[in-house]
Design an enzyme around this catalytic site. Structure first.
Site, short mmCIF file in Angstrom:
data_model
loop_
_atom_site.label_atom_id
_atom_site.label_comp_id
_atom_site.label_asym_id
_atom_site.label_seq_id
_atom_site.Cartn_x
_atom_site.Cartn_y
_atom_site.Cartn_z
N THR A 172 2.38 20.60 -54.54
CA THR A 172 2.43 20.25 -55.97
C THR A 172 1.45 21.14 -56.75
OG1 THR A 172 2.43 18.41 -57.56
CG2 THR A 172 0.76 18.32 -55.83
N ASN A 173 1.12 20.78 -57.96
CA ASN A 173 0.21 21.59 -58.77
C ASN A 173 -0.68 20.69 -59.61
OD1 ASN A 173 1.56 21.14 -61.46
ND2 ASN A 173 3.27 21.93 -60.24
#
Ligand code: PMT
Length: 401
Positions: A211-212
């Site tokens: 993810t980020n």
């Protein structure tokens, strides 16, 4: 575009319920948002809260009695009703709902409601059994048919100590509904705006993810600003830590594939698609159904495959807006994305850690347009950034119609 509450005349009616304390908070928030708030308390409300509380917050006289010779309502009994941009009654008791449904006007709140053409928002608060009573439901339906907006009550702990559906909606959410009501005649009235937010999540196995750092705040601010300017707003979000904004259709997704499907469907007949989501360009080629065990290799290999480029492929909306999250060559890269994704506007933001964009309430962006303009904005709240973007969207829509 400014705050939908700025210089708006709001009548806040408060009726007798333990939830009266929330009305003080509501009054304070509305004043902070720039509204002129005239407060009216019923006799029963005054048993729960003192008029002085509201006078101190709103810096205006509080109306408590139809026949007080000193009060504005006695001198010009419909003046408040005439200047109101919005009437909100929070909390609203079963008694007040009954009076309004029957057209009574024997107290300053019900009189003001009958005399006004402003939108009416009610936030009921009462015992759950009272709210479910057939007569109350009948009255609620009557008021809805006449155009009143009724928000809540919500389910939770009640004053009786029991749990049920009778709690007044939380102030933050109520304010969202009031914004939506005030925005109904604004620049985006009747327009459909689809917004994406948050960082998509790609599973590697049942435990691990790719993810980020996106929190979703930028996208949520755009959705709220669109709602406040009258748009029917759809928010497609992968954010996990933010609560749903009110008066907005919220679609929760996890990964890029799900966001892709939701965006294609929602943006088919939309006026604008604004993609603030940080979308994962890659996903694990094979998702393990079981937690991957630590192997003997010191450099385990994770094979990735490419996700669809949602912004590039979604062509249903009249206007397409993308963001460019860059750590170097901001404008050069943003311009490449503007062209390659066929966007009308690209909002470039430097997401280097020193710039503090992820999770923050502010952002510093440059908006570039496919027609050649560049607008470099100073650092401002994400809501103000959103208003600037929407201002550009409105211009493009105007030029195209
Ligand atoms: O959420 P916050 O904490 O408030 O932070 C805000 C933000 C930094 C996430 C936001 O302002 C932002 O920059 N969002 C875009 C992040 C991003 O994915 O940028 P990108 O340069 O990788 O992508 C360019 C554009 O294409 C974006 O509009 C993105 O949504 C879109 N995209 C990207 C990849 C992909 N597979 N499909 C896409 O549609």
């Amino acid at each position: 575009m400014k705050s939908p509450f700025e210089n708006k005349n709001i009548v806040l009616g408060v009726t007798g319920s333990i939830a009266c304390y929330k009305a003080a908070d509501l009054c304070s928030k509305l004043v902070q948002l720039g509204a002129n708030v005239d407060v009216i308390l019923t006799e029963a409300a005054q048993k729960f809260i003192n008029p002085l509380t509201f006078k101190s917050i709103a810096h205006r006289p509080v109306i408590t009695n139809l026949y007080d010779p000193e009060s504005e309502i006695a001198m010009a009994h419909v003046a408040l009703a005439q200047r109101a941009d919005l009437v909100v009654i929070a909390p609203t008791t079963a008694n007040m709902i009954g009076k309004l449904a029957s057209g009574l006007a024997d107290d300053p709140i019900s009189l003001t409601v009958i005399a006004t053409s402003a939108p009416l928002v009610l936030a009921p608060a009462m015992d759950a059994n009272m709210f479910e009573a057939a007569i109350v439901q009948e009255n609620v339906l009557k008021l809805k048919k006449r155009g009143a907006t009724i928000v809540g009550p919500i389910t939770g702990r009640l004053a009786s100590g029991l749990t049920g559906t009778g709690r007044m909606i939380e102030v933050k959410e109520l304010i969202g509904h009031l914004s939506a009501e005030l925005g109904k005649n604004s620049q985006l009235a009747g327009r459909k705006i689809v917004v994406t937010a948050g960082g998509t999540i790609e599973s590697i196995d049942p435990v691990r993810i790719l993810t980020n750092r996106s929190s979703g705040k930028m996208g949520y601010a755009i959705a709220e600003a669109a709602r406040d300017n009258g748009a029917n707003t759809v928010l497609i979000t992968a954010a996990t830590q933010l609560s749903d904004p009110s008066a907005i259709e919220v679609i929760h997704v996890e990964n890029t594939e799900d966001m892709y499907k939701a965006v294609i469907k929602a943006s088919k007949n939309a006026d604008a698609l604004i993609m603030a989501a940080a979308v994962s360009d890659y996903k694990a080629r094979l998702k393990s159904p079981h937690k991957i065990k630590k192997g003997s290799s010191n450099s385990p290999y994770l094979e990735l495959e490419t996700n669809p480029d949602i912004l590039a492929e979604a062509n249903g909306a009249k206007v397409k807006v993308g963001f460019a999250a860059e750590t170097e060559d901001l404008l050069k890269n943003a311009r490449i994305k503007l062209d390659s994704k066929g966007a009308d506007l690209l909002v470039a933001n430097d997401v280097s850690s020193s710039n503090g964009v992820f999770g923050s309430d502010t952002n510093k962006v440059t908006i570039i347009g496919s027609c050649g303009f560049i607008e470099d904005l100073p650092r401002m709240s994400k809501y103000s950034v959103a208003q600037n973007i929407l201002h550009r969207v409105v211009e493009i829509l105007k030029n195209r119609s």
